[in-house]
Scaffold this motif. Structure first.
Motif, short mmCIF file in Angstrom:
data_model
loop_
_atom_site.label_atom_id
_atom_site.label_comp_id
_atom_site.label_asym_id
_atom_site.label_seq_id
_atom_site.Cartn_x
_atom_site.Cartn_y
_atom_site.Cartn_z
N ARG A 105 0.83 -1.20 0.00
CA ARG A 105 0.00 0.00 0.00
C ARG A 105 0.86 1.25 0.00
N LEU A 106 1.95 1.24 0.78
CA LEU A 106 2.87 2.36 0.87
C LEU A 106 4.16 2.02 0.12
N PRO A 107 5.01 3.00 -0.18
CA PRO A 107 6.28 2.70 -0.86
C PRO A 107 7.03 1.60 -0.11
N PRO A 108 7.48 0.58 -0.83
CA PRO A 108 8.06 -0.60 -0.18
C PRO A 108 9.48 -0.36 0.29
N PRO A 109 9.98 -1.23 1.17
CA PRO A 109 11.38 -1.15 1.58
C PRO A 109 12.28 -1.51 0.41
N PRO A 110 13.56 -1.12 0.47
CA PRO A 110 14.48 -1.40 -0.65
C PRO A 110 14.68 -2.89 -0.84
N GLY A 111 14.95 -3.29 -2.07
CA GLY A 111 15.16 -4.70 -2.43
C GLY A 111 16.55 -5.15 -2.07
N PRO A 112 17.03 -6.26 -2.67
CA PRO A 112 16.42 -6.98 -3.78
C PRO A 112 15.27 -7.87 -3.32
N TYR A 113 14.44 -8.27 -4.30
CA TYR A 113 13.26 -9.05 -4.00
C TYR A 113 13.31 -10.45 -4.61
N GLY A 114 14.37 -10.78 -5.28
CA GLY A 114 14.52 -12.14 -5.80
C GLY A 114 14.04 -12.29 -7.22
N TRP B 166 3.25 -0.59 -5.75
CA TRP B 166 2.67 -0.05 -4.53
C TRP B 166 1.53 0.91 -4.87
N GLY B 167 0.64 1.04 -3.90
CA GLY B 167 -0.55 1.84 -4.07
C GLY B 167 -1.76 1.10 -3.53
N ALA B 168 -2.77 1.85 -3.13
CA ALA B 168 -3.97 1.24 -2.55
C ALA B 168 -4.82 0.60 -3.64
N TRP B 169 -5.59 -0.43 -3.24
CA TRP B 169 -6.51 -1.09 -4.15
C TRP B 169 -7.95 -0.73 -3.74
N ASP B 170 -8.83 -0.62 -4.75
CA ASP B 170 -10.26 -0.76 -4.47
C ASP B 170 -10.72 -2.04 -5.15
N ASP B 171 -11.97 -2.44 -4.90
CA ASP B 171 -12.39 -3.75 -5.38
C ASP B 171 -12.39 -3.82 -6.91
N VAL B 172 -12.87 -2.76 -7.57
CA VAL B 172 -12.92 -2.78 -9.03
C VAL B 172 -11.51 -2.78 -9.63
N GLY B 173 -10.63 -1.95 -9.08
CA GLY B 173 -9.27 -1.87 -9.58
C GLY B 173 -8.52 -3.18 -9.43
N LEU B 174 -8.70 -3.82 -8.27
CA LEU B 174 -8.01 -5.09 -8.06
C LEU B 174 -8.56 -6.18 -8.99
N ALA B 175 -9.88 -6.21 -9.16
CA ALA B 175 -10.47 -7.20 -10.06
C ALA B 175 -9.96 -7.01 -11.48
N GLN B 176 -9.82 -5.75 -11.92
CA GLN B 176 -9.30 -5.49 -13.26
C GLN B 176 -7.85 -5.92 -13.38
N PHE B 177 -7.06 -5.69 -12.32
CA PHE B 177 -5.66 -6.11 -12.34
C PHE B 177 -5.56 -7.63 -12.47
N LEU B 178 -6.38 -8.35 -11.70
CA LEU B 178 -6.37 -9.81 -11.78
C LEU B 178 -6.67 -10.28 -13.20
N ARG B 179 -7.65 -9.63 -13.83
CA ARG B 179 -8.05 -10.02 -15.18
C ARG B 179 -6.97 -9.66 -16.20
N ASP B 180 -6.48 -8.42 -16.16
CA ASP B 180 -5.52 -7.96 -17.16
C ASP B 180 -4.18 -8.70 -17.08
N GLU B 181 -3.76 -9.03 -15.86
CA GLU B 181 -2.45 -9.65 -15.67
C GLU B 181 -2.51 -11.17 -15.66
N GLY B 182 -3.71 -11.73 -15.77
CA GLY B 182 -3.81 -13.18 -15.77
C GLY B 182 -3.41 -13.82 -14.46
N ILE B 183 -3.70 -13.15 -13.33
CA ILE B 183 -3.32 -13.66 -12.02
C ILE B 183 -4.08 -14.96 -11.74
N ALA B 184 -3.34 -15.98 -11.35
CA ALA B 184 -3.94 -17.29 -11.07
C ALA B 184 -4.19 -17.52 -9.59
#
Length: 512
Positions: free
Chosen positions: A288-297, A304-322
């Motif tokens: 939700r907030l700017p993340p700590p420094p990496g590396p992340y692997g 980063w950034g807040a989600w609302d229900d519609v935005g998250l659902a669209q992200f799942l669809r557009d990115e093919g999240i399984a």
């Protein structure tokens, strides 16, 4: 610089390999046959006894802990003009006698000819018995803290695992050193998949040899001792036909890993994302907030950034999240509800991580179900009580304890103007606020307890740093009121291993 007489002598530092004379290099064998003086640990000397000549050679044996004495004797005989062979098991340059001899020569400013003759190292011998576990980048780490501080060993171990090296662990466990292996095993279990292959090789190419091919989930301490090399695979290692194999990269992967969204905000979220990435998943780690420094692997992208229900659902669809893996804090109920709704909307499986209980019940620890109960429990104490629960719940305590002059409520909070003002409006004076920016170690928390003469502390069992708050309190006999986290019962929490197993089993790469 050196002693002129020393220049007439010679020291051969000979790696004898696992101990089988048939595995000696020709140069090493010639050096042992030609040497006038042979110095080494008595146990290793017995392994090569068949090619020694006690009638014409001086054989000097020393105990395991007498490495410096061996180097000193070798230098003394070389400075007398002798041809000396110092033997070392495996390869003399890998945890062997080479550095000991060179350091002694450098300290004494003596310069006989010194030649290192390589041998088959213990990790090479163990790898040969396991198959092909070291075909890609690997790290060799000794778990013995006799000469190296344990914090440094642990730092190297964690760094090597995070970098996805195959591990070759020397000196894993002895009768006197048990906790080091327990800690190393815990680190491996935390950061590696439970199905990561592990090879345990004891006495490679020697009498009493044993080879066990297992995995992280079934790693048992009883199979590990000082005669053992432990080989831990990387994220690509696999077992075929009872052999451990780490791909070099010649063959393309058979399939692409699943797309996974990990909802972050806890330190465990980063660990989970790294674990999934090492297994081949394509991970988006969300904050939700700017993340700590990496590396992340490898395989992990960060947003980063807040989600609302519609935005998250669209992200799942557009990115093919399984898969959605919810690693958020137990109190982050808004994002949890948003994630569940979006998961149902897009028919994406939702997995909620369960925060493990990190502390056993202690006589000084009282568990309660709410901040109201915690405030009531504080009435039995007199003096300073410290809230480590955040500013949101402060009003509950100030209201409940306002009529008790024997109790002084203190709070540790961030030094933000709005936070300090809120505490002041609730009746706290400057002497009741400990304004600091973390992270907070156990030592720092203990110093705070001492400085302010704290009689009781209030914590939440969902805290990321729970142990560092509770342990110093218990050491000082300070009471701990622990507010237990609640959930709405919408899902059953899962462990790291259970989450990983569900994702990869369903995705066709069965690891469970």
């Amino acid at each position: 610089m050196g002693n002129k007489q020393c220049s007439k002598g010679r020291i051969d530092i000979v790696g004898i390999g696992p101990g089988d004379v048939n595995l000696l290099s020709m140069q090493a064998r010639q050096a042992l046959e030609q040497a006038q003086v042979i110095i080494g640990y008595q146990g290793y000397m017995r392994l090569i006894a068949a090619i020694l000549h006690p009638q014409r050679q001086m054989i000097v044996t020393k105990n395991l802990s007498e490495e410096i004495e061996r180097a000193q004797l070798a230098m003394e005989y070389a400075c007398q003009g002798q041809h000396v062979a110092v033997i070392s098991s495996g390869d003399a340059g890998i945890y062997g006698m080479a550095s000991v001899v060179f350091e002694w020569a450098a300290r004494q400013h003596e310069s006989p000819e010194i030649v290192v003759l390589p041998g088959i190292s213990a990790l090479q011998a163990a790898a040969a018995r396991c198959g092909a576990p070291l075909s890609h980048d690997f790290a060799a780490i000794s778990l013995s803290d006799l000469l190296t501080p344990w914090p440094l060993i642990e730092k190297r171990l964690q760094a090597a695992i995070r970098a996805d090296f195959v591990l070759a662990l020397y000196n894993p466990r002895s009768q006197r050193r048990q906790k080091q292996w327990e800690r190393a095993e815990a680190i491996i279990r935390t950061h590696c998949s439970p199905r990561t292959p592990v090879g345990i090789v004891r006495n490679a190419f020697r009498d009493g040899e044993s080879v066990v091919i297992t995995d992280v989930a079934h790693l048992e301490a009883d199979t590990v001792d000082m005669f053992t090399i432990v080989l831990v695979g990387n994220s690509q290692s696999f077992v075929w036909n009872s052999r451990m194999i780490t791909p070099r990269g010649y063959y393309p992967p058979s399939d692409r890993g699943p797309r996974v969204l990990v909802l972050g905000g806890t330190r465990e979220a980063k660990i989970m994302a790294e674990r999934l990435g090492r297994r081949g998943a394509r991970v988006t780690l969300s904050y939700r907030l700017p993340p700590p420094p990496g590396p992340y692997g490898e395989g992990v992208m960060v947003r980063w950034g807040a989600w609302d229900d519609v935005g998250l659902a669209q992200f799942l669809r557009d990115e093919g999240i399984a898969w959605i893996v919810d690693m958020t804090h137990p109190d982050a109920q808004i994002i949890q509800k948003v994630a569940r709704w979006a998961a149902r909307e897009q028919q994406v499986p939702y997995l909620r991580w369960e925060r493990p209980r990190g502390l056993e019940q202690e006589a000084l620890v009282r568990r309660v179900d709410s901040h109201q109960q915690a405030a009531a429990a504080l009435r039995q104490y007199q003096g300073n009580v410290l809230l480590l629960t955040g500013i949101k719940s402060l009003a509950i305590y100030t209201e409940a304890l306002a009529d008790d002059p024997e109790i002084t409520v203190m709070i540790r909070l961030l030094p933000r103007s709005e936070t300090l003002l809120q505490a002041e409006q609730l009746g706290l004076g400057p002497h009741q606020m400990v304004a600091m920016v973390g992270p907070y170690s156990a030592a720092l928390n203990g110093a705070i307890y001492d400085r302010y003469n704290i009689r009781a502390v209030v914590v939440k069992d969902s805290s990321d740093d729970l142990a560092s708050k509770v342990e110093p309190a218990l050491e000082r006999g300070i009471a701990v009121i622990m507010v237990q986290s609640t959930s709405d019962g919408a899902d059953e929490g899962l462990s790291f291993d259970a989450i990983e197993c569900q994702i990869f089993e369903t995705s066709g790469a069965v690891i469970c």
